[in-house]
Design a protein around this motif. Structure first.
Motif, PDB file in Angstrom:
ATOM      1  N   ALA A 272     -23.317  21.623 -18.458  1.00 53.35           N
ATOM      2  CA  ALA A 272     -22.095  21.266 -17.735  1.00 53.35           C
ATOM      3  C   ALA A 272     -21.573  19.917 -18.214  1.00 53.35           C
ATOM      4  CB  ALA A 272     -22.382  21.208 -16.235  1.00 53.35           C
ATOM      5  N   PRO A 273     -20.248  19.770 -18.339  1.00 55.96           N
ATOM      6  CA  PRO A 273     -19.678  18.473 -18.712  1.00 55.96           C
ATOM      7  C   PRO A 273     -20.068  17.391 -17.703  1.00 55.96           C
ATOM      8  CG  PRO A 273     -18.020  20.206 -18.878  1.00 55.96           C
ATOM      9  CD  PRO A 273     -19.216  20.813 -18.200  1.00 55.96           C
ATOM     10  N   ALA A 274     -20.204  16.178 -18.180  1.00 57.85           N
ATOM     11  CA  ALA A 274     -20.625  15.073 -17.312  1.00 57.85           C
ATOM     12  C   ALA A 274     -19.651  14.865 -16.157  1.00 57.85           C
ATOM     13  CB  ALA A 274     -20.746  13.791 -18.133  1.00 57.85           C
ATOM     14  N   ILE A 275     -18.377  15.076 -16.404  1.00 61.29           N
ATOM     15  CA  ILE A 275     -17.384  14.879 -15.346  1.00 61.29           C
ATOM     16  C   ILE A 275     -17.582  15.886 -14.216  1.00 61.29           C
ATOM     17  CG2 ILE A 275     -15.646  16.387 -16.432  1.00 61.29           C
ATOM     18  CD1 ILE A 275     -13.519  14.415 -15.445  1.00 61.29           C
ATOM     19  N   ALA A 276     -18.013  17.102 -14.541  1.00 57.38           N
ATOM     20  CA  ALA A 276     -18.268  18.120 -13.525  1.00 57.38           C
ATOM     21  C   ALA A 276     -19.520  17.792 -12.725  1.00 57.38           C
ATOM     22  CB  ALA A 276     -18.413  19.492 -14.186  1.00 57.38           C
ATOM     23  N   TRP A 280     -18.721  17.370  -8.663  1.00 58.65           N
ATOM     24  CA  TRP A 280     -19.258  18.333  -7.695  1.00 58.65           C
ATOM     25  C   TRP A 280     -20.699  18.023  -7.290  1.00 58.65           C
ATOM     26  CZ3 TRP A 280     -15.954  20.566 -11.545  1.00 58.65           C
ATOM     27  CH2 TRP A 280     -14.796  21.164 -11.030  1.00 58.65           C
ATOM     28  N   ARG A 281     -21.208  16.879  -7.707  1.00 59.87           N
ATOM     29  CA  ARG A 281     -22.581  16.463  -7.377  1.00 59.87           C
ATOM     30  C   ARG A 281     -23.588  17.544  -7.787  1.00 59.87           C
ATOM     31  NH1 ARG A 281     -21.521  14.291  -1.184  1.00 59.87           N
ATOM     32  NH2 ARG A 281     -19.735  12.951  -1.667  1.00 59.87           N
ATOM     33  N   LEU A 282     -23.432  18.019  -9.006  1.00 66.18           N
ATOM     34  CA  LEU A 282     -24.335  19.037  -9.523  1.00 66.18           C
ATOM     35  C   LEU A 282     -25.640  18.406  -9.984  1.00 66.18           C
ATOM     36  CD1 LEU A 282     -21.776  21.076 -11.678  1.00 66.18           C
ATOM     37  CD2 LEU A 282     -22.576  21.612  -9.375  1.00 66.18           C
ATOM     38  N   GLU A 283     -26.636  19.244 -10.211  1.00 68.36           N
ATOM     39  CA  GLU A 283     -27.903  18.759 -10.746  1.00 68.36           C
ATOM     40  C   GLU A 283     -27.708  18.279 -12.182  1.00 68.36           C
ATOM     41  OE1 GLU A 283     -30.564  18.436  -8.961  1.00 68.36           O
ATOM     42  OE2 GLU A 283     -29.684  19.394  -7.183  1.00 68.36           O
ATOM     43  N   ALA A 284     -28.584  17.415 -12.611  1.00 70.91           N
ATOM     44  CA  ALA A 284     -28.450  16.848 -13.951  1.00 70.91           C
ATOM     45  C   ALA A 284     -28.543  17.912 -15.044  1.00 70.91           C
ATOM     46  CB  ALA A 284     -29.516  15.769 -14.172  1.00 70.91           C
ATOM     47  N   ARG A 289     -22.300  27.816 -16.143  1.00 71.74           N
ATOM     48  CA  ARG A 289     -22.292  28.813 -15.066  1.00 71.74           C
ATOM     49  C   ARG A 289     -22.186  28.142 -13.697  1.00 71.74           C
ATOM     50  NH1 ARG A 289     -24.791  32.072 -11.463  1.00 71.74           N
ATOM     51  NH2 ARG A 289     -24.393  34.331 -11.721  1.00 71.74           N
ATOM     52  N   ASP A 290     -22.898  27.046 -13.511  1.00 65.66           N
ATOM     53  CA  ASP A 290     -22.807  26.307 -12.251  1.00 65.66           C
ATOM     54  C   ASP A 290     -21.395  25.783 -12.022  1.00 65.66           C
ATOM     55  OD1 ASP A 290     -25.607  26.580 -11.668  1.00 65.66           O
ATOM     56  OD2 ASP A 290     -25.992  25.049 -13.189  1.00 65.66           O
ATOM     57  N   VAL A 291     -20.745  25.341 -13.099  1.00 64.18           N
ATOM     58  CA  VAL A 291     -19.377  24.833 -12.989  1.00 64.18           C
ATOM     59  C   VAL A 291     -18.430  25.943 -12.563  1.00 64.18           C
ATOM     60  CG1 VAL A 291     -17.454  23.824 -14.259  1.00 64.18           C
ATOM     61  CG2 VAL A 291     -19.778  23.023 -14.695  1.00 64.18           C
ATOM     62  N   VAL A 292     -18.542  27.107 -13.190  1.00 61.12           N
ATOM     63  CA  VAL A 292     -17.675  28.229 -12.847  1.00 61.12           C
ATOM     64  C   VAL A 292     -17.896  28.647 -11.392  1.00 61.12           C
ATOM     65  CG1 VAL A 292     -17.088  30.625 -13.380  1.00 61.12           C
ATOM     66  CG2 VAL A 292     -17.575  29.018 -15.233  1.00 61.12           C
ATOM     67  N   MET A 293     -19.128  28.582 -10.917  1.00 58.32           N
ATOM     68  CA  MET A 293     -19.433  28.936  -9.531  1.00 58.32           C
ATOM     69  C   MET A 293     -18.696  28.022  -8.544  1.00 58.32           C
ATOM     70  SD  MET A 293     -21.673  31.526  -9.101  1.00 58.32           S
ATOM     71  CE  MET A 293     -22.629  31.143  -7.638  1.00 58.32           C
ATOM     72  N   VAL A 294     -18.743  26.716  -8.779  1.00 59.38           N
ATOM     73  CA  VAL A 294     -18.109  25.788  -7.841  1.00 59.38           C
ATOM     74  C   VAL A 294     -16.588  25.846  -7.944  1.00 59.38           C
ATOM     75  CG1 VAL A 294     -20.097  24.246  -7.714  1.00 59.38           C
ATOM     76  CG2 VAL A 294     -18.359  23.850  -9.462  1.00 59.38           C
ATOM     77  N   VAL A 295     -16.066  26.071  -9.150  1.00 55.36           N
ATOM     78  CA  VAL A 295     -14.615  26.199  -9.308  1.00 55.36           C
ATOM     79  C   VAL A 295     -14.119  27.447  -8.582  1.00 55.36           C
ATOM     80  CG1 VAL A 295     -12.765  26.624 -10.965  1.00 55.36           C
ATOM     81  CG2 VAL A 295     -14.504  24.913 -11.475  1.00 55.36           C
ATOM     82  N   ARG A 296     -14.855  28.545  -8.696  1.00 57.97           N
ATOM     83  CA  ARG A 296     -14.476  29.771  -7.988  1.00 57.97           C
ATOM     84  C   ARG A 296     -14.484  29.555  -6.476  1.00 57.97           C
ATOM     85  NH1 ARG A 296     -17.987  35.299  -8.372  1.00 57.97           N
ATOM     86  NH2 ARG A 296     -19.502  33.879  -7.385  1.00 57.97           N
ATOM     87  N   ALA A 297     -15.449  28.813  -5.978  1.00 62.36           N
ATOM     88  CA  ALA A 297     -15.485  28.503  -4.545  1.00 62.36           C
ATOM     89  C   ALA A 297     -14.275  27.673  -4.132  1.00 62.36           C
ATOM     90  CB  ALA A 297     -16.779  27.765  -4.203  1.00 62.36           C
TER      91      ALA A 297
END
Length: 329
Positions: A272-276, A280-284, A289-297
């Motif tokens: 995932a890009p660092a900005i994402a 979205w406070r994602l895991e390091a 796939r995690d990015v697409v999940m949060v964007v879809r939400a």
């Protein structure tokens, strides 16, 4: 007449001295280079200057003096203004420096992935049906142009999706000023939606690098869509919000297809890009796939907000009469 006399007097003065009464002249070309001093308290343009920030490598005298920061910039400049406005130094919770200027730590959040993605508003009235089939008709050329290039498709989608919130918020802002009334928080809610969609674009820009003709297409589509949506919102806000609700339903479908391609291995699941990760406070170790999940939400939440706004109008009320769902992510 006055201008001619003034010009002659300046030329004569420049021949006698290099500097007279604050007027700086160039001896070789007096007609080209001169500066009138500050008059009546007005200052020469701006007192803004730029200072280069030294890095640890430069302070230690190592290397060839090229400055490189962790974002790949060769040098960083600090802006010092006469007006005393200083940039904020922001740190994360762990004490490390916050490196993003386009959003702040208090604007970040964890997306609600439990939201129902299958909710759909069944069109019943004529305006609703028109909005629904308008969106459906727009999907055909999009599918034809992008096909299964979902990274570029997402980039194009977000350049369009960021328009309605800005248009709606702008028009409500002007309405609030004209009528001397509050908006019920809807101005901020709609602008939040536009900003959230823009952050989607900033994220996918790191994943899919648009080609020149795709950039040209974005300019054309945005210009047409902005004006069309502006007119549509002025004529019928309930129609405009309903149309955006259906657009968001299509966005959910597109990101679901994006996820299928990732799961099937047709698209590389890159980090995932660092900005994402920060937004979205994602895991390091988060991935695309995690990015697409949060964007879809996010798109599902925007779907709910716009259908809700349309329902308010359909029930004969104005948006200001219902508290806006600010921070609804």
């Amino acid at each position: 007449m006055i201008t001619t006399l003034l010009r002659r007097s300046l030329l004569d003065a420049s021949k006698q001295a290099t500097s007279i009464n604050g007027i700086l002249c160039h001896q070789l070309a007096p007609a080209k280079y001169f500066r009138v001093p500050a008059v009546g308290g007005l200052r020469d343009f701006s007192k803004m200057t730029f200072e280069k920030k030294k890095t640890s490598e430069e302070e230690e005298g190592s290397g060839d003096g090229v400055k490189v920061n962790d974002q790949g910039n060769k040098e960083e400049q600090l802006i010092v203004s006469y007006w005393g406005v200083k940039p904020m130094k922001i740190t994360k919770e762990d004490g490390t420096e916050w490196k993003w200027s386009c959003f702040r730590p208090w604007e970040t959040y964890k997306a609600d992935l439990t939201i129902d993605l299958k909710k759909h508003h069944v069109p019943s009235t004529l305006p609703d049906k028109f909005a629904y089939w308008t969106v459906k008709s727009l999907r055909w050329p999009t599918d034809l142009f992008f096909q299964r290039r979902y990274g570029c498709r997402a980039m194009m989608l977000e350049t369009v999706a960021a328009v309605p919130g800005m248009v709606g918020g702008m028009l409500m802002h002007f309405k609030s000023l004209r009528r001397f009334e509050q908006s019920g928080g809807w101005i901020k809610a709609l602008l939040e939606e536009a900003e959230n969609e823009r952050m989607h674009l900033m994220t996918f820009m790191e994943v899919a690098k648009p080609k020149w003709y795709e950039r040209a297409l974005v300019i054309s589509v945005q210009g047409v869509f902005f004006n069309a949506y502006l007119i549509g919102y002025i004529i019928s806000p309930k129609f405009a919000h309903r149309m955006v609700g259906y657009l968001e339903e299509e966005a959910i479908h597109s990101y679901t297809e994006f996820l299928k391609e990732l799961d099937n291995g047709n698209i590389e699941n890159v980090p995932a890009p660092a900005i994402a990760v920060d937004y979205w406070r994602l895991e390091a170790d988060a991935t695309l796939r995690d990015v697409v999940m949060v964007v879809r939400a996010d798109e599902a939440h925007h779907r709910d907000i716009n259908h809700y706004a349309s329902d308010i109008h359909y029930q004969g009320h104005e948006l200001k009469e219902a508290p806006a769902p600010m921070g609804y992510h």
